[in-house]
Design an enzyme around this catalytic site. Sequence first.
Site, PDB file in Angstrom:
ATOM      1  N   ALA A  84       0.846  -1.192   0.000  1.00 53.69           N
ATOM      2  CA  ALA A  84       0.000   0.000   0.000  1.00 53.69           C
ATOM      3  C   ALA A  84       0.887   1.250   0.000  1.00 53.69           C
ATOM      4  O   ALA A  84       2.075   1.163   0.311  1.00 53.69           O
ATOM      5  CB  ALA A  84      -0.913   0.000   1.222  1.00 53.69           C
ATOM      6  N   GLN A  86       1.110   3.759   2.004  1.00 55.36           N
ATOM      7  CA  GLN A  86       1.752   4.006   3.296  1.00 55.36           C
ATOM      8  C   GLN A  86       2.233   2.707   3.939  1.00 55.36           C
ATOM      9  O   GLN A  86       2.161   2.524   5.162  1.00 55.36           O
ATOM     10  CB  GLN A  86       0.797   4.745   4.233  1.00 55.36           C
ATOM     11  CG  GLN A  86       0.703   6.234   3.932  1.00 55.36           C
ATOM     12  CD  GLN A  86       2.024   6.977   4.202  1.00 55.36           C
ATOM     13  OE1 GLN A  86       2.862   6.548   4.995  1.00 55.36           O
ATOM     14  NE2 GLN A  86       2.207   8.101   3.538  1.00 55.36           N
ATOM     15  N   SER A  87       2.727   1.778   3.138  1.00 58.04           N
ATOM     16  CA  SER A  87       3.196   0.498   3.667  1.00 58.04           C
ATOM     17  C   SER A  87       4.453   0.652   4.529  1.00 58.04           C
ATOM     18  O   SER A  87       5.428   1.293   4.133  1.00 58.04           O
ATOM     19  CB  SER A  87       3.508  -0.444   2.496  1.00 58.04           C
ATOM     20  OG  SER A  87       4.270  -1.543   2.947  1.00 58.04           O
ATOM     21  N   ASN A  88       4.398   0.046   5.704  1.00 57.93           N
ATOM     22  CA  ASN A  88       5.583  -0.008   6.563  1.00 57.93           C
ATOM     23  C   ASN A  88       6.583  -1.030   6.031  1.00 57.93           C
ATOM     24  O   ASN A  88       7.792  -0.892   6.199  1.00 57.93           O
ATOM     25  CB  ASN A  88       5.183  -0.402   7.982  1.00 57.93           C
ATOM     26  CG  ASN A  88       4.219   0.589   8.593  1.00 57.93           C
ATOM     27  OD1 ASN A  88       4.524   1.769   8.695  1.00 57.93           O
ATOM     28  ND2 ASN A  88       3.034   0.118   8.971  1.00 57.93           N
ATOM     29  N   VAL A  90       7.270  -1.854   2.873  1.00 59.23           N
ATOM     30  CA  VAL A  90       8.141  -1.383   1.791  1.00 59.23           C
ATOM     31  C   VAL A  90       9.201  -0.409   2.331  1.00 59.23           C
ATOM     32  O   VAL A  90      10.348  -0.440   1.918  1.00 59.23           O
ATOM     33  CB  VAL A  90       7.362  -0.784   0.594  1.00 59.23           C
ATOM     34  CG1 VAL A  90       6.377  -1.770   0.019  1.00 59.23           C
ATOM     35  CG2 VAL A  90       6.674   0.493   0.921  1.00 59.23           C
TER      36      VAL A  90
END
Length: 348
Positions: A84, A86-88, A90
């Site tokens: 996503a 706001q992926s943590n 990635v």
Amino acid sequence: MKTVFEYPAELGRLSALPRVRLFAGPTPLEAMPNLARCCGGGPLLVKRDDCMGLAFGGNKVRQLEFYIGEADAQNADTVLITGAVQSNFVRLAAAAARKAGMECHIQLEERVAKSDATYRNSGNVLLDRLLGATLHSYAHGEDEAGADKRLGEIAEDLRQSGRRPYIIPLAPGHTPLGALGYVVAADELIRQIAEAGLEVEEIVVASGSGNTHAGLLFGLRALGSDIVVTGICVRRDASAQHPRIAARCREIADLLEIESKVEDADIRVNDFFLPPGYGTAGEETLRAILLAARTEALMLDTTYTGKAMAGFIDRARKAGGGTRIFVHTGGTPAIFAYEKELTEAAGR
Ligand SMILES: *Cc1c(COP(=O)(O)O)cnc(C)c1O
């Protein structure tokens, strides 16, 4: 120099799987007396997996120890991952790749109906940019197979130009390397619980891809602990999440070549705090975020740990007693991407 890892014999062939160390553990296990006083339950504790040295930390650091371990073993020079906006995961994959001396390509999926500039540029996205990751966009957030296919094409392009790509796969059906990070965490937690002389009834954790939930549950049972593990659904409802966790546990057993001691009835998932949906916080979640901040100065996000805390508080209140542990899985930078919602909630 390669780190040599030692694991309990009950964890099968874990030591045969490559792993790199990405943080100095164990993470703290802290008491939450102020929150317990508010809930009328307890004792309540928190496992601080948000406290790790790598780029603001979080549960993905443990998972990445095995992914980057494999990438390294394959002599990869570029890590690819999809998630996503706001992926943590990635953000931490980009950070771990840098630590390992690799490049990182990130595919950001439009999974959340939000388009404000803060969401698109602050929080994790800002960190992705600082880390110098190459960003790609994918328009269909709920098309897991399509996102993976597109990522495969990017990897193929990189291969054509002489790079050695390594894809971190997130969809079901892949080797559950990430879950192994939480099999290791189960061992760490069992030791901390024993050292503190605690009798723990329940552990509550956010359940998204299920790697954290399944790894923890599998690890605890393999090591002889019968502590209840409750997964708080953050992406899919309970009827979809339950079989996902069951499948993950079977995959972990296959990978480690040991029998799974996880029974079907042992998989507990609660989707009460999922609405309005992935990446969006309901009233209950916002209240839990404020309560945790104002009692224990814990910083929780709207997508994962806020929902898990709402579930944890609910369990503690209804039980009226018993030692419970909340797993703080991180997500700190995402707080800044949801500035508007959180400012409003804090001002009420
Ligand atoms: C990814 C994530 C989770 C969910 O973990 P899974 O292993 O995908 O279930 C929970 N909390 C935070 C902060 C995360 O980034």
